[in-house]
Design an enzyme around this catalytic site. Structure first.
Site, PDB file in Angstrom:
ATOM      1  N   GLU A   1      -2.437  -4.754   9.913  1.00 36.19           N
ATOM      2  CA  GLU A   1      -2.962  -4.704   8.357  1.00 36.19           C
ATOM      3  C   GLU A   1      -2.627  -5.721   7.455  1.00 36.19           C
ATOM      4  OE1 GLU A   1      -2.011  -1.108   6.147  1.00 36.19           O
ATOM      5  OE2 GLU A   1       0.022  -1.048   7.169  1.00 36.19           O
TER       6      GLU A   1
ATOM      7  N   LYS B   1       4.322   5.801   3.313  1.00 34.72           N
ATOM      8  CA  LYS B   1       4.265   4.908   2.301  1.00 34.72           C
ATOM      9  C   LYS B   1       5.914   4.818   1.521  1.00 34.72           C
ATOM     10  CE  LYS B   1       0.805   3.535  -1.199  1.00 34.72           C
ATOM     11  NZ  LYS B   1       0.814   2.157  -0.874  1.00 34.72           N
TER      12      LYS B   1
ATOM     13  N   ARG C   1      -0.543  12.884   2.121  1.00 31.98           N
ATOM     14  CA  ARG C   1       0.348  11.558   2.418  1.00 31.98           C
ATOM     15  C   ARG C   1       1.823  11.441   2.016  1.00 31.98           C
ATOM     16  NH1 ARG C   1      -2.704   6.255   2.142  1.00 31.98           N
ATOM     17  NH2 ARG C   1      -1.945   6.175   0.041  1.00 31.98           N
TER      18      ARG C   1
HETATM   19  N1  PLP Z   1      -2.127  -0.174   3.552  1.00 34.92           N
HETATM   20  C1  PLP Z   1      -1.057  -0.427   3.004  1.00 34.92           C
HETATM   21  C2  PLP Z   1       0.458  -1.084   3.383  1.00 34.92           C
HETATM   22  C3  PLP Z   1      -1.070  -0.200   1.562  1.00 34.92           C
HETATM   23  O1  PLP Z   1      -0.162  -0.363   0.707  1.00 34.92           O
HETATM   24  C4  PLP Z   1      -2.106   0.509   0.947  1.00 34.92           C
HETATM   25  C5  PLP Z   1      -2.350   1.067  -0.290  1.00 34.92           C
HETATM   26  O2  PLP Z   1      -1.918   1.998  -0.594  1.00 34.92           O
HETATM   27  C6  PLP Z   1      -3.363   0.801   1.914  1.00 34.92           C
HETATM   28  C7  PLP Z   1      -3.380   0.353   3.461  1.00 34.92           C
HETATM   29  C8  PLP Z   1      -4.427   1.576   1.650  1.00 34.92           C
HETATM   30  O3  PLP Z   1      -4.342   2.879   1.393  1.00 34.92           O
HETATM   31  P1  PLP Z   1      -5.300   3.843   0.404  1.00 34.92           P
HETATM   32  O4  PLP Z   1      -6.604   3.426   0.622  1.00 34.92           O
HETATM   33  O5  PLP Z   1      -4.769   5.151   0.684  1.00 34.92           O
HETATM   34  O6  PLP Z   1      -4.801   3.118  -1.047  1.00 34.92           O
HETATM   35  C1  COI Z   2      -2.460   1.002  -3.610  1.00 37.55           C
HETATM   36  O1  COI Z   2      -3.414   0.345  -3.220  1.00 37.55           O
HETATM   37  O2  COI Z   2      -2.385   1.994  -4.104  1.00 37.55           O
HETATM   38  C2  COI Z   2      -1.055   0.313  -3.153  1.00 37.55           C
HETATM   39  O3  COI Z   2      -0.341   0.964  -3.425  1.00 37.55           O
HETATM   40  C3  COI Z   2      -0.916  -0.979  -2.908  1.00 37.55           C
HETATM   41  C4  COI Z   2      -0.152  -1.792  -3.804  1.00 37.55           C
HETATM   42  C5  COI Z   2      -0.461  -2.113  -5.171  1.00 37.55           C
HETATM   43  C6  COI Z   2       1.326  -1.585  -3.477  1.00 37.55           C
END
Ligand code: PLP
Ligand code: COI
Length: 335
Positions: A218, A182, A79
């Site tokens: 989300e 991200k 990612r």
């Molecule tokens: N959506 C957003 C906007 C986020 O910042 C995050 C955190 O990283 C997620 C979803 C969840 O992603 P992940 O499960 O890869 O941490």
């Molecule tokens: C995560 O869950 O890793 C995120 O990046 C979310 C947040 C703390 C910005």
């Protein structure tokens, strides 16, 4: 160092070190460990003015057998490269990414919370365009930095439900913008809507699709999960939400547990059809949502975690702490 492991929240604390790699003349260096958490940048660095800044989030766990394991780091490498490609940044080879994660976790091993405390070591990779420039273009030079911090639950109160406020006036991302990757800017864009959510007594903002404000997207820091009364796991499909590693994993765990899963558009009127709603992500794991406020309506999902989300939470954390067999080989041992 004296840390109250059982009462960790999600806040920064200085640790022993971070690791930094430099990209110069089209190539990454070998990376070095730094004991200072300060960085020196030109005042004209691209990341400061034009936001060429990507980040990731993943965790390392002290497992039941005493070993430290990292949850699916290759997914975060993939990612981060998708984000970097969109920002015209360099590719970070997957082996370099994973080696960097291991090196910095090893150097900070005493900060991995002990098994049984519920804490974990949050790993935060950053990629920033660092060269000095004033014209808008991709940087020539980059820093890939990984910092770590021991964490407990993201929301105070552990897995107590949080309330969400649907942001009808602001979006976190544009329809064909950067919501799917991200970048730092997405989080800057969500600060104001999250403040508004808090002013309405809620913990989090829930975003709608930016083109029509009709479909659920989300939360500011996590994906949306709706559970139907028959146990079906429904999560939104949209080009402007982040592809969550946690959500992808929970979808597989849900199927392992015999649940039906659906990834599709979710109309906001469907909020009335769910028996449980959750937020999922690395930081929030699976956090139940108690109420969703949208316009003058309120949808309620109970004042404690529902049975399906609880099962998923237990399964996910059981796997991460090495209490449940890792049949998908998601946990990468540190050594
Ligand atoms: N959506 C957003 C906007 C986020 O910042 C995050 C955190 O990283 C997620 C979803 C969840 O992603 P992940 O499960 O890869 O941490
Ligand atoms: C995560 O869950 O890793 C995120 O990046 C979310 C947040 C703390 C910005």
């Amino acid at each position: 160092m004296k840390i109250d492991w059982k009462n960790l929240g999600f806040s920064y604390m200085p640790v022993k070190s971070n690791i930094r790699y430099r990209y110069r003349d089209g190539r990454w260096d070998q990376g070095s460990i730094y004991n200072s958490d300060r960085i020196e940048l030109s005042v004209a660095s691209n990341c400061l003015h034009y936001g060429q800044a990507a980040f990731e989030g993943l965790k390392a766990f002290r497992c039941k057998d005493g070993r430290v394991r990292i949850f699916r780091p290759a997914e975060n490498a993939r990612r981060m490269n998708k984000t970097s490609a969109h920002l015209l940044g360099p590719e970070i080879p997957e082996e370099l990414f994973i080696d960097a994660v291991k090196r910095v976790v090893r150097d900070n091993i005493e900060y991995v919370p002990p098994y049984g405390t519920g804490g974990s070591l949050y790993i935060r990779p950053l990629l920033i365009g660092s060269s000095a420039q004033i014209g808008i273009s991709a940087a020539q030079e980059y820093e890939f930095i990984i910092l770590v911090v021991p964490v407990g639950p993201y929301y105070k109160g552990g897995i107590k439900p949080v309330d969400a406020y649907v942001s009808e006036d602001w979006d976190r991302a544009a329809p064909h913008g950067t919501g799917h990757i991200k970048i730092a800017g997405n989080y800057a864009a969500s600060l104001k809507p999250t403040k508004v959510a808090k002013e309405h007594g809620c913990h989090v903002a829930l975003f709608l699709d930016p083109r029509t404000h009709t479909y659920i997207e989300e939360f500011g820091t996590s994906n949306f999960i709706g559970i139907k009364p028959d146990g079906t796991y429904v999560t939104p499909e949209s080009p402007s939400i982040l592809e969550s590693v946690t959500n992808k994993s929970l979808l597989e765990l849900a199927r392992d547990l015999g649940l039906t899963t659906e990834r599709r558009r979710i109309h906001k009127d469907e909020l009335a059809d769910f028996s449980e709603v959750g937020a999922c992500g690395t930081a929030v794991v699976v956090t139940p949502v108690g109420r969703i406020f949208i316009g003058d309506k309120v949808f309620s999902y109970g004042d404690c975690i529902g049975p399906v989300l609880k099962k998923l939470f237990d399964h996910m954390t059981g796997l991460q702490f090495g209490e449940i067999e890792d049949i998908h080989h998601w946990m990468l041992p540190l050594d």
